[in-house]
Design a protein around this motif. Structure first.
Motif, PDB file in Angstrom:
ATOM      1  N   VAL A   1       0.837  -1.205   0.000  1.00  0.00           N
ATOM      2  CA  VAL A   1       0.000   0.000   0.000  1.00  0.00           C
ATOM      3  C   VAL A   1       0.869   1.250   0.000  1.00  0.00           C
ATOM      4  O   VAL A   1       0.611   2.226  -0.726  1.00  0.00           O
ATOM      5  CB  VAL A   1      -0.938  -0.013   1.219  1.00  0.00           C
ATOM      6  N   LEU A   2       1.943   1.243   0.809  1.00  0.00           N
ATOM      7  CA  LEU A   2       2.847   2.391   0.866  1.00  0.00           C
ATOM      8  C   LEU A   2       3.532   2.632  -0.478  1.00  0.00           C
ATOM      9  O   LEU A   2       3.674   3.772  -0.933  1.00  0.00           O
ATOM     10  CB  LEU A   2       3.887   2.195   1.962  1.00  0.00           C
ATOM     11  N   LEU A   3       3.984   1.532  -1.120  1.00  0.00           N
ATOM     12  CA  LEU A   3       4.631   1.681  -2.415  1.00  0.00           C
ATOM     13  C   LEU A   3       3.666   2.215  -3.469  1.00  0.00           C
ATOM     14  O   LEU A   3       4.024   3.073  -4.287  1.00  0.00           O
ATOM     15  CB  LEU A   3       5.211   0.340  -2.868  1.00  0.00           C
ATOM     16  N   THR A   4       2.429   1.724  -3.438  1.00  0.00           N
ATOM     17  CA  THR A   4       1.424   2.218  -4.382  1.00  0.00           C
ATOM     18  C   THR A   4       1.130   3.685  -4.153  1.00  0.00           C
ATOM     19  O   THR A   4       1.058   4.492  -5.094  1.00  0.00           O
ATOM     20  CB  THR A   4       0.140   1.396  -4.265  1.00  0.00           C
TER      21      THR A   4
ATOM     22  N   PHE B   1       1.882   9.347  -5.636  1.00  0.00           N
ATOM     23  CA  PHE B   1       2.327  10.681  -5.242  1.00  0.00           C
ATOM     24  C   PHE B   1       3.386  11.206  -6.199  1.00  0.00           C
ATOM     25  O   PHE B   1       3.344  12.373  -6.622  1.00  0.00           O
ATOM     26  CB  PHE B   1       2.867  10.653  -3.814  1.00  0.00           C
ATOM     27  N   ILE B   2       4.347  10.350  -6.565  1.00  0.00           N
ATOM     28  CA  ILE B   2       5.387  10.764  -7.506  1.00  0.00           C
ATOM     29  C   ILE B   2       4.787  11.083  -8.867  1.00  0.00           C
ATOM     30  O   ILE B   2       5.140  12.082  -9.507  1.00  0.00           O
ATOM     31  CB  ILE B   2       6.459   9.662  -7.627  1.00  0.00           C
ATOM     32  N   TRP B   3       3.838  10.225  -9.312  1.00  0.00           N
ATOM     33  CA  TRP B   3       3.187  10.477 -10.598  1.00  0.00           C
ATOM     34  C   TRP B   3       2.418  11.790 -10.569  1.00  0.00           C
ATOM     35  O   TRP B   3       2.478  12.582 -11.519  1.00  0.00           O
ATOM     36  CB  TRP B   3       2.235   9.328 -10.907  1.00  0.00           C
ATOM     37  N   ALA B   4       1.687  12.044  -9.474  1.00  0.00           N
ATOM     38  CA  ALA B   4       0.927  13.288  -9.362  1.00  0.00           C
ATOM     39  C   ALA B   4       1.855  14.496  -9.320  1.00  0.00           C
ATOM     40  O   ALA B   4       1.566  15.543  -9.921  1.00  0.00           O
ATOM     41  CB  ALA B   4       0.041  13.248  -8.117  1.00  0.00           C
ATOM     42  N   THR B   5       2.983  14.349  -8.627  1.00  0.00           N
ATOM     43  CA  THR B   5       3.942  15.454  -8.556  1.00  0.00           C
ATOM     44  C   THR B   5       4.524  15.761  -9.922  1.00  0.00           C
ATOM     45  O   THR B   5       4.650  16.921 -10.317  1.00  0.00           O
ATOM     46  CB  THR B   5       5.074  15.117  -7.565  1.00  0.00           C
ATOM     47  N   ARG B   6       4.878  14.710 -10.662  1.00  0.00           N
ATOM     48  CA  ARG B   6       5.422  14.921 -12.002  1.00  0.00           C
ATOM     49  C   ARG B   6       4.377  15.520 -12.930  1.00  0.00           C
ATOM     50  O   ARG B   6       4.696  16.401 -13.757  1.00  0.00           O
ATOM     51  CB  ARG B   6       5.929  13.596 -12.564  1.00  0.00           C
ATOM     52  N   ALA B   7       3.143  15.052 -12.815  1.00  0.00           N
ATOM     53  CA  ALA B   7       2.072  15.599 -13.659  1.00  0.00           C
ATOM     54  C   ALA B   7       1.839  17.071 -13.345  1.00  0.00           C
ATOM     55  O   ALA B   7       1.649  17.892 -14.253  1.00  0.00           O
ATOM     56  CB  ALA B   7       0.784  14.801 -13.462  1.00  0.00           C
ATOM     57  N   PHE B   8       1.870  17.417 -12.063  1.00  0.00           N
ATOM     58  CA  PHE B   8       1.679  18.817 -11.670  1.00  0.00           C
ATOM     59  C   PHE B   8       2.835  19.674 -12.182  1.00  0.00           C
ATOM     60  O   PHE B   8       2.631  20.785 -12.678  1.00  0.00           O
ATOM     61  CB  PHE B   8       1.575  18.931 -10.151  1.00  0.00           C
ATOM     62  N   ALA B   9       4.075  19.151 -12.054  1.00  0.00           N
ATOM     63  CA  ALA B   9       5.232  19.902 -12.527  1.00  0.00           C
ATOM     64  C   ALA B   9       5.172  20.104 -14.038  1.00  0.00           C
ATOM     65  O   ALA B   9       5.488  21.185 -14.548  1.00  0.00           O
ATOM     66  CB  ALA B   9       6.515  19.185 -12.137  1.00  0.00           C
TER      67      ALA B   9
END
Length: 311
Positions: free
Chosen positions: A26-29, A34-42
């Motif tokens: 669950v933590l890895l998912t 979170f990383i995907w959302a951060t990259r998408a936002f950037a």
């Protein structure tokens, strides 16, 4: 009274390992999301910044080009003199020095064949501050006894990054400031209106206009008279519109398809016709990226209409 004994048992080692494995998954998912959302936002923020920069640059150039048609009717009741210099001029695949008069002594080492667009206009209002209605590209007011200039070109800054600059004449010298950064190419075409009907017959670059002027048979016994005749008849005074285009870049792209992209700043038809003769109007991602990763890039273009002239 007897009390029944109760026995409590904890998790077995196998159950604990299963629970830890599920929790770690669950933590890895969640971390991946979170990383995907951060990259998408950037990426979205970078795209928005690129859009803002492109729109701002086009607006600044359009404002300067339209200002070239300004007439100070209090001083020039009949409009500009027939032998006055053309308000618009330019250079192909060149850049200019930050100091030095206008576009004199151009430099051939242009960034990806970027052009130069020079706009001159009369000031308004009494010196020394003017009335604030005529501004150069740095935002300084130009008074009626002084001619204003806004010269757009591409040069590299101290970090080696290409930026669109605007050169202007200050109180005592010439200077320039950056309009937008992350510029790959800046191109200009001019709508030539030979029959004075207010619509361009064709779009040409600065070199073509210079060639048409060079072919004129000038009248005059002296060099000064011939220069005055050239100022009266120059094709730079027969423009109905100006087309400008910028190619800007953003963050590195993760899409494999980006590496094969081609950018036509004035459309594929003009790129097919003049891609070799007019450097910078057609650029390939492989050329732009070189040994580095492909980047997100976007073309910004606009056509600026000029008032119909009278002859």
């Amino acid at each position: 009274m007897s009390v029944a004994s109760q026995h409590q048992q904890g998790m077995t080692l196998a159950e604990l390992l299963v629970a830890m494995t599920v929790g770690l998954g669950v933590l890895l998912t969640a971390g991946s999301l979170f990383i995907w959302a951060t990259r998408a936002f950037a990426a979205q923020a970078d795209t928005a910044a690129m859009d803002d920069a492109g729109r701002y640059a086009l607006e600044a150039m359009a404002r300067a080009v339209r200002q070239s048609t300004f007439v100070d009717w209090e001083r020039d009741m009949g409009g500009p003199a027939a032998d006055a210099p053309a308000r618009l001029s330019g250079l192909d695949a060149r850049r200019v020095a930050q100091t030095g008069f206008a576009i004199d002594h151009p430099i051939a080492s242009a960034v990806h064949g970027s052009d130069v667009l020079a706009v001159r206009y009369p000031g308004s209002g009494a010196p020394p501050a003017g009335d604030g209605s005529t501004l150069d590209c740095a935002g300084f007011s130009v008074h009626r006894d002084r001619e204003g200039w806004s010269v757009f070109y591409v040069a590299r800054n101290a970090q080696g990054q290409a930026e669109l600059r605007c050169k202007y004449r200050g109180a005592s010298n010439w200077s320039a400031h950056a309009v937008v950064g992350a510029v790959d190419s800046f191109q200009v075409l001019y709508g030539l209106d030979l029959d004075a009907d207010g619509a361009p017959e064709r779009y040409v670059n600065a070199s073509t206009l210079a060639g048409l002027d060079a072919a004129l048979l000038l009248a005059g016994a002296s060099a000064a008279e011939r220069a005055a005749d050239l100022r009266r008849r120059t094709h730079w005074k027969k423009l109905a519109s100006v087309r400008v285009a910028l190619l800007l870049h953003g963050a590195p792209s993760r899409l494999a398809s980006t590496a094969g992209l081609r950018y036509d700043l004035f459309g594929p038809e003009y790129g097919d016709m003049a891609g070799l003769a007019d450097p910078g109007v057609r650029l390939l991602e492989t050329t732009l990226a070189g040994r580095h990763a492909a980047r997100q890039r976007k073309v910004f273009a606009t056509t600026i209409a000029l008032p119909a002239r009278t002859e």
